[in-house]
Every structure is written in C-alpha cells, then in structure tokens.
Design an enzyme around this catalytic site. Sequence first.
Site, PDB file in Angstrom:
ATOM      1  N   LYS A 113       0.781  -1.291  -0.041  1.00  0.00           N
ATOM      2  CA  LYS A 113       0.020   0.077  -0.072  1.00  0.00           C
ATOM      3  C   LYS A 113       0.725   1.077  -0.241  1.00  0.00           C
ATOM      4  CE  LYS A 113      -1.761   1.513   3.946  1.00  0.00           C
ATOM      5  NZ  LYS A 113      -1.271   3.151   4.018  1.00  0.00           N
ATOM      6  N   ASN A 114       1.761   1.232   0.715  1.00  0.00           N
ATOM      7  CA  ASN A 114       2.663   2.417   1.034  1.00  0.00           C
ATOM      8  C   ASN A 114       3.672   2.658  -0.076  1.00  0.00           C
ATOM      9  OD1 ASN A 114       1.185   3.005   3.264  1.00  0.00           O
ATOM     10  ND2 ASN A 114       2.474   2.320   4.842  1.00  0.00           N
ATOM     11  N   CYS A 131      -5.960  12.294  11.488  1.00  0.00           N
ATOM     12  CA  CYS A 131      -6.574  10.942  11.205  1.00  0.00           C
ATOM     13  C   CYS A 131      -6.626  10.297  12.629  1.00  0.00           C
ATOM     14  CB  CYS A 131      -5.895  10.067  10.265  1.00  0.00           C
ATOM     15  SG  CYS A 131      -4.361   9.673  10.844  1.00  0.00           S
ATOM     16  N   ARG A 133      -1.958  15.031  11.748  1.00  0.00           N
ATOM     17  CA  ARG A 133      -0.964  14.306  10.548  1.00  0.00           C
ATOM     18  C   ARG A 133      -0.179  15.947   9.939  1.00  0.00           C
ATOM     19  NH1 ARG A 133      -1.714   9.124   9.505  1.00  0.00           N
ATOM     20  NH2 ARG A 133       0.171   9.180   8.463  1.00  0.00           N
ATOM     21  N   PRO A 134       0.456  16.459  10.812  1.00  0.00           N
ATOM     22  CA  PRO A 134       1.125  17.767  10.132  1.00  0.00           C
ATOM     23  C   PRO A 134       1.704  17.673   8.652  1.00  0.00           C
ATOM     24  CG  PRO A 134       2.542  17.172  11.829  1.00  0.00           C
ATOM     25  CD  PRO A 134       1.146  16.135  12.006  1.00  0.00           C
ATOM     26  N   ASP A 151       4.006  20.178   7.640  1.00  0.00           N
ATOM     27  CA  ASP A 151       4.623  21.384   7.425  1.00  0.00           C
ATOM     28  C   ASP A 151       6.057  21.000   6.854  1.00  0.00           C
ATOM     29  OD1 ASP A 151       4.902  19.722   9.974  1.00  0.00           O
ATOM     30  OD2 ASP A 151       6.731  21.027  10.306  1.00  0.00           O
ATOM     31  N   LEU A 152       6.566  19.940   6.964  1.00  0.00           N
ATOM     32  CA  LEU A 152       7.681  19.579   6.420  1.00  0.00           C
ATOM     33  C   LEU A 152       7.646  19.607   4.862  1.00  0.00           C
ATOM     34  CD1 LEU A 152       8.968  16.716   8.612  1.00  0.00           C
ATOM     35  CD2 LEU A 152       9.397  19.049   8.812  1.00  0.00           C
ATOM     36  N   ASP A 189       4.306   0.991  12.111  1.00  0.00           N
ATOM     37  CA  ASP A 189       3.119   0.308  11.465  1.00  0.00           C
ATOM     38  C   ASP A 189       2.946  -1.418  12.234  1.00  0.00           C
ATOM     39  OD1 ASP A 189       3.083   1.713   8.119  1.00  0.00           O
ATOM     40  OD2 ASP A 189       2.573   2.464  10.149  1.00  0.00           O
ATOM     41  N   ILE A 249       6.957   7.545  17.040  1.00  0.00           N
ATOM     42  CA  ILE A 249       6.342   8.014  15.633  1.00  0.00           C
ATOM     43  C   ILE A 249       5.226   8.753  15.700  1.00  0.00           C
ATOM     44  CG2 ILE A 249       6.102   7.817  13.158  1.00  0.00           C
ATOM     45  CD1 ILE A 249       8.876   7.000  14.216  1.00  0.00           C
ATOM     46  N   ARG A 277      -8.507  -0.827   3.993  1.00  0.00           N
ATOM     47  CA  ARG A 277      -7.661   0.169   3.490  1.00  0.00           C
ATOM     48  C   ARG A 277      -6.139  -0.317   3.087  1.00  0.00           C
ATOM     49  NH1 ARG A 277      -6.056   4.295   7.284  1.00  0.00           N
ATOM     50  NH2 ARG A 277      -4.888   4.816   5.395  1.00  0.00           N
TER      51      ARG A 277
HETATM   52  C1  EPZ Z   1       3.995   6.961   6.077  1.00  0.00           C
HETATM   53  O1  EPZ Z   1       3.117   8.077   6.519  1.00  0.00           O
HETATM   54  C2  EPZ Z   1       3.091   5.789   5.910  1.00  0.00           C
HETATM   55  N1  EPZ Z   1       1.902   6.116   5.014  1.00  0.00           N
HETATM   56  C3  EPZ Z   1       2.594   5.283   7.294  1.00  0.00           C
HETATM   57  O2  EPZ Z   1       1.856   4.313   7.111  1.00  0.00           O
HETATM   58  C4  EPZ Z   1       3.789   5.148   8.136  1.00  0.00           C
HETATM   59  O3  EPZ Z   1       3.219   4.738   9.495  1.00  0.00           O
HETATM   60  C5  EPZ Z   1       4.568   6.313   8.467  1.00  0.00           C
HETATM   61  O4  EPZ Z   1       4.768   6.678   7.070  1.00  0.00           O
HETATM   62  C6  EPZ Z   1       5.891   6.148   9.115  1.00  0.00           C
HETATM   63  O5  EPZ Z   1       6.628   5.157   8.699  1.00  0.00           O
HETATM   64  C7  EPZ Z   1       2.073   5.946   3.712  1.00  0.00           C
HETATM   65  O6  EPZ Z   1       3.208   5.669   3.269  1.00  0.00           O
HETATM   66  C8  EPZ Z   1       0.869   6.419   3.072  1.00  0.00           C
HETATM   67  P1  EPZ Z   1       5.795  10.574   8.093  1.00  0.00           P
HETATM   68  P2  EPZ Z   1       3.573   9.436   6.724  1.00  0.00           P
HETATM   69  O7  EPZ Z   1       5.632  11.734   7.353  1.00  0.00           O
HETATM   70  O8  EPZ Z   1       4.345   9.740   5.584  1.00  0.00           O
HETATM   71  C9  EPZ Z   1       5.479  13.815  11.575  1.00  0.00           C
HETATM   72  C10 EPZ Z   1       0.020   2.782   7.570  1.00  0.00           C
HETATM   73  O9  EPZ Z   1      -0.643   2.300   8.403  1.00  0.00           O
HETATM   74  N2  EPZ Z   1       5.576  14.739  10.471  1.00  0.00           N
HETATM   75  O10 EPZ Z   1       7.127   9.687   8.099  1.00  0.00           O
HETATM   76  O11 EPZ Z   1       2.627  10.392   6.993  1.00  0.00           O
HETATM   77  C11 EPZ Z   1       4.384  12.795  11.658  1.00  0.00           C
HETATM   78  O12 EPZ Z   1       3.275  13.516  12.327  1.00  0.00           O
HETATM   79  C12 EPZ Z   1       0.227   4.177   7.616  1.00  0.00           C
HETATM   80  O13 EPZ Z   1       0.067   2.137   6.642  1.00  0.00           O
HETATM   81  C13 EPZ Z   1       5.591  16.069  10.719  1.00  0.00           C
HETATM   82  O14 EPZ Z   1       5.654  16.507  11.854  1.00  0.00           O
HETATM   83  O15 EPZ Z   1       4.560   9.681   7.831  1.00  0.00           O
HETATM   84  C14 EPZ Z   1       5.039  11.778  12.357  1.00  0.00           C
HETATM   85  O16 EPZ Z   1       5.023  11.858  13.678  1.00  0.00           O
HETATM   86  C15 EPZ Z   1       0.085   4.910   8.703  1.00  0.00           C
HETATM   87  N3  EPZ Z   1       5.489  17.155   9.629  1.00  0.00           N
HETATM   88  C16 EPZ Z   1       6.376  11.523  11.736  1.00  0.00           C
HETATM   89  O17 EPZ Z   1       6.709  12.900  11.369  1.00  0.00           O
HETATM   90  C17 EPZ Z   1       5.170  16.641   8.492  1.00  0.00           C
HETATM   91  O18 EPZ Z   1       5.287  17.490   7.371  1.00  0.00           O
HETATM   92  C18 EPZ Z   1       6.364  10.538  10.833  1.00  0.00           C
HETATM   93  O19 EPZ Z   1       5.709  10.809   9.840  1.00  0.00           O
HETATM   94  C19 EPZ Z   1       5.211  15.361   8.257  1.00  0.00           C
HETATM   95  C20 EPZ Z   1       5.427  14.195   9.194  1.00  0.00           C
END
Ligand code: EPZ
Length: 416
Positions: A22-23, A116, A121-122, A124-125, A305, A327, A397
């Site tokens: 999926k990811n 969610c 789920r910010p 900002d990055l 995950d 995380i 999903r």
């Molecule tokens: C991806 O989410 C995956 N989703 C998630 O899988 C997975 O848990 C996550 O990566 C971590 O491995 C998809 O690939 C579709 P992140 P993502 O940006 O990209 C913070 C599942 O169950 N953050 O690496 O949203 C964030 O809040 C899903 O399959 C910011 O602060 O994860 C989190 O604490 C759930 N600002 C941390 O970083 C930002 O702009 C990691 O988030 C972006 C993220």
Amino acid sequence: MSRIVIQGGRKLEGELTIQGAKNSVLPILAATILHPGRSVLLGCPRLSDVEASIRILRHLGCQADWEDEALVVDASTLDRWDIPDHLMREMRSSVIFLGAILARMGWAELSHPGGCELGPRPIDLHLTALRQLGADLRDEGGFLRCTAQHMEGREITLSLPSVGATENAMLAACGAEGETVLLNAAREPEIADLQSFLRGMGCQVRGAGSSTICIQGRRPTHDVVHTIMPDRIAAATYLAAAAASGGQVALRRISHRHLSTVTAALHAAGCQITGGEGQLILRSEGRLRSIGTVRTAPYPGFPTDAQAILMAALLRSQGATVFVENIFENRYRHVDELCRMGADISVADRVAVVTGVTELYGAEVRCTDLRGGAALLVAGLAAQGTTGIGDVFHILRGYEDPVRDLRSLGADIRMA
Ligand code: EPZ
C-alpha cells in the site's frame, strides 16, 4: 457495516504470496501524473486506498483502469490541478499528489488533509520543502492554493526523515530545473520502489534507501511498466498471526531485509524463522516469551506500522514487554479493544506495557485504525471462542483480502 468473525484457537499452516505494498503504490500512483502517457502497474493491490487514488486520478482528467491484474494509468489527458475536499477526506495521504501536480501543472489546489485516527498529521515538512523549491503555497481557510510556475532544484534538508515529505519533495523536484539534493531523507524501502518507478519512467533519481537522494529535474519521460514491491507490513501481520496462533507459515515474494527488525523480535519471542530468496518461513510452537523493550523508529528501525501487530502476538507471552511509540502521538487506540479480549496492557503516554496472560477470550471488538484492526485479527486468531470485529473498512484500506489470506492458512474466519 461488515464484520469479520473468527473462531480462534486454530494453528496456521500453509503458504501465502504477499500482496503489493500500500505504502508503495500510493506515492507511485501520484507519480504517474508526471508523464503524459501510460504507466502500467503490475502486482497492484486492490485496496480501498487505491480506489480512492483512482478517483483522484480520474478527477484530474486521467484514465485509470484495471486491466486484469494490472492497474493502467494514462495521464496524457490530465487537465485539472485541484483535489476537492470530499476526495481529500477519503484519504489524508492524498497530500502526496501535491508535489506531482505542481511538477506537471505548475498549479495545485487541495484542502488541508487534516488529522486521522493516529493523531494530528502535520504537513509542515512537505510545505517547507516545496517552498524551498520555489513553490508559493498559501493556506486560505483550510485550502492550500499553490503556484509553482518555475521551480529550481537545490539542496533541501528535512528536519526529520518524514516518508511523505521525502516522497512529495522527490516528485516536485522532478519538475524543477537542475538538481535537487534531499538530505535527511526517509530510508523506507517504499521510497526505493518509488525511485525505481521514476527511473523506469525516464526520471533521473538516485540514492533512495539512503539519507541522501538526488533528483535531476525536467527529464523527458516515457511509458513505464512497474511491479509494485511486496507489502512488508502485510507480511509482518501474517508472521505475527502464525506466531500467536502456533503452526508454520511460508511467505513468498518478501524480502527478509525489509522485515529484519520484525523477524528479530519474533525470533527473540521464540519463533524459528528461516528464509531463502524471496521467501520467509516462520514456525511457532509453545508459549512465546516476552522480549524486553520495542522502540518504534524510522526505517531501518522497528516500524511503527508493526507495533500494534507485534503487541497482539505477545499478548499470551510469558512475562512483560514494553513498547515505546516514537513516531505517532496516538497509536495505542487498539489497546482498549485488546483488553476486552482479556489482554493485560497498561499505557502511559508513549509507553505501553504488555503483561502476558495465559488465555485470550473471543469478544465483540471494533477496529480503531488500519493496523489496530490488523492487531485484532491476530488476537482473534489466538483467542478461545468467537471474536467479532466491526468497522473492518479500516483493515480493507491496507489489506487486499485478509479473510481469503488467513483462510488459506487454515484459519476459521469469515466476513459476516
Ligand atoms: C507514512 O506516513 C505511511 N503512510 C504510514 O503508514 C507510516 O506509519 C509512516 O509513513 C511512518 O513510517 C504512507 O506511506 C501512505 P511520516 P507519513 O511523514 O508519510 C511527523 C499505515 O499504517 N510529520 O514519516 O504520514 C508525523 O506527525 C500508515 O500504513 C511532521 O511533523 O509519515 C509523524 O509523527 C500509517 N510534519 C512523523 O513525522 C510533516 O510534515 C513521521 O511521519 C510530516 C510528518
């Protein structure tokens, strides 16, 4: 609302071919709009999140259709750059389309993806990286209105290795003049799969899987055929199910390396794990052992995950295991549901302590989120009696057909 009903207490035996990831497929579906032509995705999982992405692609003017087992996207007819609120709300990770739309169209408009079940789920990055490439992004009342008529490649350092921000920056950089160097990039295998797809399309990307990814923008693109990598978290789920229920399962089409922290944890718990080229075999007999402390971390650390999934496998282990979720802020929503089945889990902020019990009991439970729902499947298989799992749309999903897959391993499980 559909339910899954499990008669627990049976050992699992058999072989399973793991679905596409999926990811990986979600960012790759966004990447298809970079090329005004055909992208053929083989091994694409039939997931509700994939259907949501197909609806977005069609809204943007693309053709996206299943042709047998392949998903074929033709982005030559793309003529819009907005994602309406109702489509953004279906899947918050739709924000991954932002970079690709800007690269192809120079404009983008989408509603803020919002939070969610896992908490806020910010993004900002994501926005900081796109602004550094020269995009003008304005947040006007929950809508992001973006202009990027001319993006320039440059060195970008992510303040943390965000998977989505890494992917969005890669896709936007494909539309920028010159070279972009992404530092502190996420290293997840799904990002390497995205790179492989982009290279197959003619884009010039290298370094994915490491913390430094280089993208040479505005390269000519061509039609591409790509096979989606196997889903390592789905594989972790079925390994955890066999660990919890006992028995022996063999998973095909999975890379041991992508799951090494999960297989190490299951081995420490007392499972025998062997692997060959593209295959993993897990054997579990007798009571599992607790395994000390499990800390989630960006890849190659223990995947967040798989936290709920491993927790479910250890509910009947001997002793106590401590989980530290580093995380996401709110990733223990499955705990209350597991406790309804007799689990002994105490949570304080990011720490959950699982004290093994001798028996789990079937109960009526509800999915709280995707991987929390998968944890209920694992616990239900190991519990005595009947477990009814509600709100299974969460599970669908990310899992193509968990009932089909688990039945093929001998589980007494059905959709009700
Ligand atoms: C991806 O989410 C995956 N989703 C998630 O899988 C997975 O848990 C996550 O990566 C971590 O491995 C998809 O690939 C579709 P992140 P993502 O940006 O990209 C913070 C599942 O169950 N953050 O690496 O949203 C964030 O809040 C899903 O399959 C910011 O602060 O994860 C989190 O604490 C759930 N600002 C941390 O970083 C930002 O702009 C990691 O988030 C972006 C993220």
